[in-house]
Design a protein around this motif. Sequence first.
Motif, PDB file in Angstrom:
ATOM      1  N   GLU A  91       0.833  -1.208   0.000  1.00  9.39           N
ATOM      2  CA  GLU A  91       0.000   0.000   0.000  1.00  9.39           C
ATOM      3  C   GLU A  91       0.862   1.248   0.000  1.00  9.39           C
ATOM      4  O   GLU A  91       0.564   2.229  -0.703  1.00  9.39           O
ATOM      5  CB  GLU A  91      -0.917   0.010   1.218  1.00  9.39           C
ATOM      6  CG  GLU A  91      -2.111  -0.905   1.155  1.00  9.39           C
ATOM      7  CD  GLU A  91      -2.979  -0.741   2.391  1.00  9.39           C
ATOM      8  OE1 GLU A  91      -3.867   0.126   2.382  1.00  9.39           O
ATOM      9  OE2 GLU A  91      -2.755  -1.479   3.377  1.00  9.39           O
ATOM     10  N   ALA A 123       2.491   1.638  -3.464  1.00  7.85           N
ATOM     11  CA  ALA A 123       1.514   2.064  -4.463  1.00  7.85           C
ATOM     12  C   ALA A 123       1.133   3.530  -4.282  1.00  7.85           C
ATOM     13  O   ALA A 123       0.992   4.273  -5.261  1.00  7.85           O
ATOM     14  CB  ALA A 123       0.274   1.178  -4.388  1.00  7.85           C
ATOM     15  N   ARG A 158       1.744   6.434  -7.053  1.00  5.93           N
ATOM     16  CA  ARG A 158       0.662   7.293  -7.561  1.00  5.93           C
ATOM     17  C   ARG A 158       1.003   8.761  -7.388  1.00  5.93           C
ATOM     18  O   ARG A 158       0.827   9.575  -8.292  1.00  5.93           O
ATOM     19  CB  ARG A 158      -0.652   6.980  -6.829  1.00  5.93           C
ATOM     20  CG  ARG A 158      -1.317   5.685  -7.235  1.00  5.93           C
ATOM     21  CD  ARG A 158      -2.755   5.646  -6.731  1.00  5.93           C
ATOM     22  NE  ARG A 158      -2.856   5.826  -5.284  1.00  5.93           N
ATOM     23  CZ  ARG A 158      -2.781   4.851  -4.394  1.00  5.93           C
ATOM     24  NH1 ARG A 158      -2.582   3.593  -4.796  1.00  5.93           N
ATOM     25  NH2 ARG A 158      -2.908   5.096  -3.093  1.00  5.93           N
ATOM     26  N   ALA A 210       3.829   1.389 -11.393  1.00  8.40           N
ATOM     27  CA  ALA A 210       3.303   0.660 -10.239  1.00  8.40           C
ATOM     28  C   ALA A 210       4.401  -0.200  -9.610  1.00  8.40           C
ATOM     29  O   ALA A 210       5.368  -0.599 -10.276  1.00  8.40           O
ATOM     30  CB  ALA A 210       2.134  -0.217 -10.670  1.00  8.40           C
TER      31      ALA A 210
END
Length: 362
Positions: free
Chosen positions: A287, A290, A294, A300
């Motif tokens: 998490e 990621a 972003r 990714a």
Amino acid sequence: MHILVTGGAGFIGSQVVEEMVRAGHQVRVIDALIAGVHPESRAPSFAGDVEFIHADIRDERSLNRALTGIDLVCHQAAMVGRGKEILDAPNYMGCNDLGTAVLVAAMTKAGLGRLILGSSVVIYGDSRYDCPAHGQVRPGSRLAADLRRGRFEPRCPRCGADVVASAVTEDDPVDPPRNIYAVSKLAQELIVGAWVRETNASAVALRYHNVYGPAMPYQSPYSGVASAFRTWVARGEAPRVFEDGKPLRDFVHVRDVARANVAALDRAEAGFRAFNVASGEPRSIAELAAALARAGGGPAPLITGEFRVGDVRHIFASPARLMSELRWRPEVGFEAGVREFAAAPMRGDPGAQRVRAGTRNT
């Protein structure tokens, strides 16, 4: 209050200094400016009237000078992270444990009896684990053979069933340390605990979880997964995530950690008291990777399946004691904190490929 912050030029220490000055305290900093942490070899610019002493706390003459006129010591000076494991053992023990021993001895001679220690969640080892059949269990270190097969979750030591992780509290037993850094942080607490018992002093140990935020050291082997991911994102590369990406950690913003140190100033009772400093919202390492990707507009994350023997699977804890006893609350949310972290410069960053939120590096 006149406060000495050891390691006050570092990532966490400099934020602690800023918050204490903002709270109206007079602050003095002592820092050795170790090259691996401070590649520029100079102190940061502090806001306010902060006195800086460039010295190692193991230098008793410099330390005695730094302690003159001080009411409380906030001890942040330490080597952090896993580094090169056993090859770094002399450095960890020298900086973290001998440094702490020299500090409390000098404080005793100076008649100083209040200390805040920057401790670490690593002393717990893994989180709590519960087996459906046998209740709370301690699985122990994972086997390299299991890790090679992609069997990452710990198992019940009695029946072999999968176990479920939950948050540890300050009353849970510490785990036999699994790496040199953990050994050194547990020893710090033991040294401070012995000092408290012998002198009737007052000590607070703040057990930091995975701290992240602006000015983390760039490419440092001692800065943890957040720094590694952030460095890959800055290069426009996919963050490399170990195991299956599902290990749980608690990522707490450095400003919230600094505010916990300010909150700890209110506890003056004699004795030793430990507090978890955490957001209370565990996240997987995937998490975090990621969210950084972003925010940085990059590729990714890549789940690699790689592993390090000795790494714990999950570790997160409850900050309830800190919240109830010292009235501290985390203020920086995960998404906002990660966006800021993705855009902010890192300490020692050569600047060739700075990331900007919402843009892709090429």
